[in-house]
Design a protein around this motif. Sequence first.
Motif, PDB file in Angstrom:
ATOM      1  N   SER A  17     -13.980  48.146 -30.505  1.00 35.15           N
ATOM      2  CA  SER A  17     -13.872  47.741 -31.904  1.00 35.15           C
ATOM      3  C   SER A  17     -14.902  46.673 -32.214  1.00 35.15           C
ATOM      4  CB  SER A  17     -12.458  47.231 -32.211  1.00 35.15           C
ATOM      5  OG  SER A  17     -12.175  46.079 -31.433  1.00 35.15           O
ATOM      6  N   GLU A  18     -14.967  46.291 -33.488  1.00 40.38           N
ATOM      7  CA  GLU A  18     -15.894  45.255 -33.947  1.00 40.38           C
ATOM      8  C   GLU A  18     -15.138  44.303 -34.868  1.00 40.38           C
ATOM      9  OE1 GLU A  18     -18.791  45.221 -32.650  1.00 40.38           O
ATOM     10  OE2 GLU A  18     -19.147  47.293 -32.020  1.00 40.38           O
ATOM     11  N   ILE A  19     -15.708  43.121 -35.090  1.00 39.71           N
ATOM     12  CA  ILE A  19     -15.083  42.184 -36.034  1.00 39.71           C
ATOM     13  C   ILE A  19     -15.428  42.555 -37.469  1.00 39.71           C
ATOM     14  CG2 ILE A  19     -15.095  40.279 -34.389  1.00 39.71           C
ATOM     15  CD1 ILE A  19     -17.466  39.092 -36.054  1.00 39.71           C
ATOM     16  N   TYR A  20     -16.316  43.503 -37.659  1.00 41.45           N
ATOM     17  CA  TYR A  20     -16.780  43.860 -38.993  1.00 41.45           C
ATOM     18  C   TYR A  20     -16.477  45.322 -39.287  1.00 41.45           C
ATOM     19  CZ  TYR A  20     -20.718  45.581 -36.180  1.00 41.45           C
ATOM     20  OH  TYR A  20     -21.486  46.212 -35.233  1.00 41.45           O
ATOM     21  N   ILE A  22     -23.217  40.387 -34.643  1.00 44.99           N
ATOM     22  CA  ILE A  22     -23.120  41.171 -33.411  1.00 44.99           C
ATOM     23  C   ILE A  22     -22.698  40.274 -32.248  1.00 44.99           C
ATOM     24  CG2 ILE A  22     -24.439  42.543 -31.755  1.00 44.99           C
ATOM     25  CD1 ILE A  22     -26.186  43.467 -34.101  1.00 44.99           C
ATOM     26  N   ALA A  23     -23.314  39.084 -32.149  1.00 40.41           N
ATOM     27  CA  ALA A  23     -22.971  38.163 -31.064  1.00 40.41           C
ATOM     28  C   ALA A  23     -21.515  37.720 -31.148  1.00 40.41           C
ATOM     29  CB  ALA A  23     -23.899  36.949 -31.108  1.00 40.41           C
ATOM     30  N   SER A  24     -21.034  37.466 -32.351  1.00 43.02           N
ATOM     31  CA  SER A  24     -19.640  37.061 -32.527  1.00 43.02           C
ATOM     32  C   SER A  24     -18.691  38.180 -32.127  1.00 43.02           C
ATOM     33  CB  SER A  24     -19.397  36.646 -33.983  1.00 43.02           C
ATOM     34  OG  SER A  24     -20.210  35.557 -34.347  1.00 43.02           O
ATOM     35  N   SER A  25     -19.037  39.398 -32.499  1.00 39.77           N
ATOM     36  CA  SER A  25     -18.206  40.541 -32.147  1.00 39.77           C
ATOM     37  C   SER A  25     -18.186  40.750 -30.633  1.00 39.77           C
ATOM     38  CB  SER A  25     -18.730  41.797 -32.853  1.00 39.77           C
ATOM     39  OG  SER A  25     -17.787  42.841 -32.816  1.00 39.77           O
ATOM     40  N   ASP A  26     -19.346  40.643 -30.002  1.00 37.80           N
ATOM     41  CA  ASP A  26     -19.423  40.814 -28.547  1.00 37.80           C
ATOM     42  C   ASP A  26     -18.632  39.727 -27.821  1.00 37.80           C
ATOM     43  OD1 ASP A  26     -21.012  43.020 -28.917  1.00 37.80           O
ATOM     44  OD2 ASP A  26     -22.905  41.991 -28.486  1.00 37.80           O
TER      45      ASP A  26
END
Length: 446
Positions: A90-93, A74-78
């Motif tokens: 969007s998200e990285i996952y 979640i932190a990486s996506s944010d």
Amino acid sequence: MNFTKRRIEILSLLLLFIVAVMLIFPVSAETADSDNVPIFTIPGKTTIYDMKMITEKSESSIDYDSLKIPESVIASSDAKKASGEIAKDSEIYDVICFNNPIPDRQAEITLPITLYGKDYLLLLKRMNFENIDDGIDSYEGVISGIDDSHVVLTADMDNILCGFISYPGEYITISAIQASENSRTTGMPLHIVYSEYDMLQPDEPIEFCGVKDQIQTPPLYEKIVKPAGSNSKGPYDTVYVDVLVVTDNAFYSSSWVTTAQSYIATANSVTSYGRDDVKVVLVPLYDATHRFQLSANSSITTYPLETLAYYYPLSTLDFLDVDLCIYLGGYDITGEWNVAQGLSWGYDTRYAWSQMVIDWSGPVYNGNDYSRTYSIIHEIGHCFGAVHEQTYTWWLLNVRNTVMLSEYYGYPFSLLEFSSPSYNGDATHNNAQIIRNNKTSVSLYT
């Protein structure tokens, strides 16, 4: 966090391969033509979800309850949203589920998949390191037509699929995320799929292991234990070591065994304990009967090994006929060992602990699947006598380190391999030989 140094190192490492990657390998998440291109699917067996379908409740929607998406994901996506690398919505996952992903559990299988919208075929062989037929099977193999690819997948009978798919320039993780109460009640449990290359990595080394020996040169004398009779083993014979895998209530879910087996499968793969110059098979036995006691004991967050040994004394290990015990801990420990992500009492002892959650103190240990597996392999390595080391530098940068380094750099700089003259080591850095020297002794604890 400042990731400038890390990005420079990654760029330097990958420039040598960029042409081949562009011509041969699947595109990455950030270079895909459309944000809607899924990272990984099994055609005809995968459903892709919009997070709004899951988080917004309605009378007709399935109640997925809380989801165990790792904080680091979640932190990486944010962070990527904040930097503008991905869109705000969007998200990285990807969030997906599977319908009978590996229906035919033969010794060898072929599995059609897509990676970033392109079709590929996995060539897989079943890994036979279990002693029980529990419907959970692990497979190891390659992507057909892609050199230096490596795949380890674990599937159970309840549509859970865990593991990774790697090839030069990419490392894709598949992980189950439903909470314990709901993970098997929805028929097709939810998973996330993400790339390690999209994850925030430490911008400086993380002090990793609580074993306080210094970086040192391993003793390279031959001390092969060859007991008399049918149990005699040479250094290059395969040795089976029984490992009790336990957990607490924080990490526990009804799918925790499948998740844990995916980590053990990676440890047993050809890049780690299963390598041709190591030849150790970790045979797991899973137990969560003391998870409530472990979680209720205040010492679990300060002295996890001592608390583990209290609930699983040597007499219990002997009764269960296991050689080693590793505790997959669901707590970030504090106190004397607060910076450690793993602990072991070393050779001639039988206990190890590995942290399964993120650690925000100092450089961030992300606690995701890759770092968990690194920790498990590292701490069990100490039980075989493997020691801390720094083995490899490249252009004056320590960018590729073996699994026994006492610091963690993140992927792809921290490898899951033991050192030897053929694997990022030399004549004075050879943890593979230390394990070979001691593996028979370890296997004879019970």
